[in-house]
Design an enzyme around this catalytic site. Sequence first.
Site, PDB file in Angstrom:
ATOM      1  CG  ASP A   1      -1.839  -1.108   1.448  1.00  0.00           C
ATOM      2  OD1 ASP A   1      -2.691  -1.141   0.386  1.00  0.00           O
ATOM      3  OD2 ASP A   1      -1.807  -1.928   1.995  1.00  0.00           O
TER       4      ASP A   1
ATOM      5  CG  ASP B   1      -7.033  -3.941   0.069  1.00  0.00           C
ATOM      6  OD1 ASP B   1      -6.634  -4.298   1.318  1.00  0.00           O
ATOM      7  OD2 ASP B   1      -6.273  -2.826  -0.493  1.00  0.00           O
TER       8      ASP B   1
END
Length: 206
Positions: A31, A164
């Site tokens: 991320d 996610d």
Amino acid sequence: MISVSFLKSKYNCEDTIALIDKSNASLIHVDLMDGLYVPNKNFEINEIMALLKNVNKPIDIHLMVNNPLIYIKELVKLKPYIITIHLDGTPNILETLEFIKRHNIKVGVAINPHENEHIIDNYIDQIDYVLIMSVNPGYGGQKFIPDVLKKVNYLKDKFLIGIDGGINEDSIKLLKGYPIDIIVSGAYICLSDNYNEKIEKLNKMV
Ligand code: DX5
Ligand code: ZN
């Protein structure tokens, strides 16, 4: 397939990445946040390049940034498996998707919880992977939003599908019957002492 995010962990980033790399995870989920597309910022591009340069597992990059192409031009050097962008942070969408594809990297687009699945409609031919966000992007360890699963029906058979945010041994039960290829999980795995035990629990449930 389980892709492990190291956004929230018991250990520092270097140690967490090494633990994921040694684990039974299929992918490592990276991320990257710029403090603009989302309020949170984690790494500069050179920091993330240094952290990932020796990783053996396939890399699954999730860019929560404005103007992702600037980052992608550097990140392709890591030969990642997937790069996922958010369309609303991307000024030059076609150019960005085609740049990823030209480097033989799977082209991913993420859909935020409040966004409609049809936001991808103009780019169907360019996209390989759709990442359904089951939390609002920006922070690890949030609660799973079950409502987003209704988007799967439209996306299935067209793309690889990922989910996610907020996945743990309870919320994963809600995924039963949905054709989801990549399950991203962060805090549930990285706040534990035994990554493989947690990965196995998730794998057993799907
Ligand atoms: C949220 C991130 C996610 C998140 C996943 O902005 O994109 O990848 O860190 O971690 P958990 O499983 O902790 O929600
Ligand atoms: Zn992510």
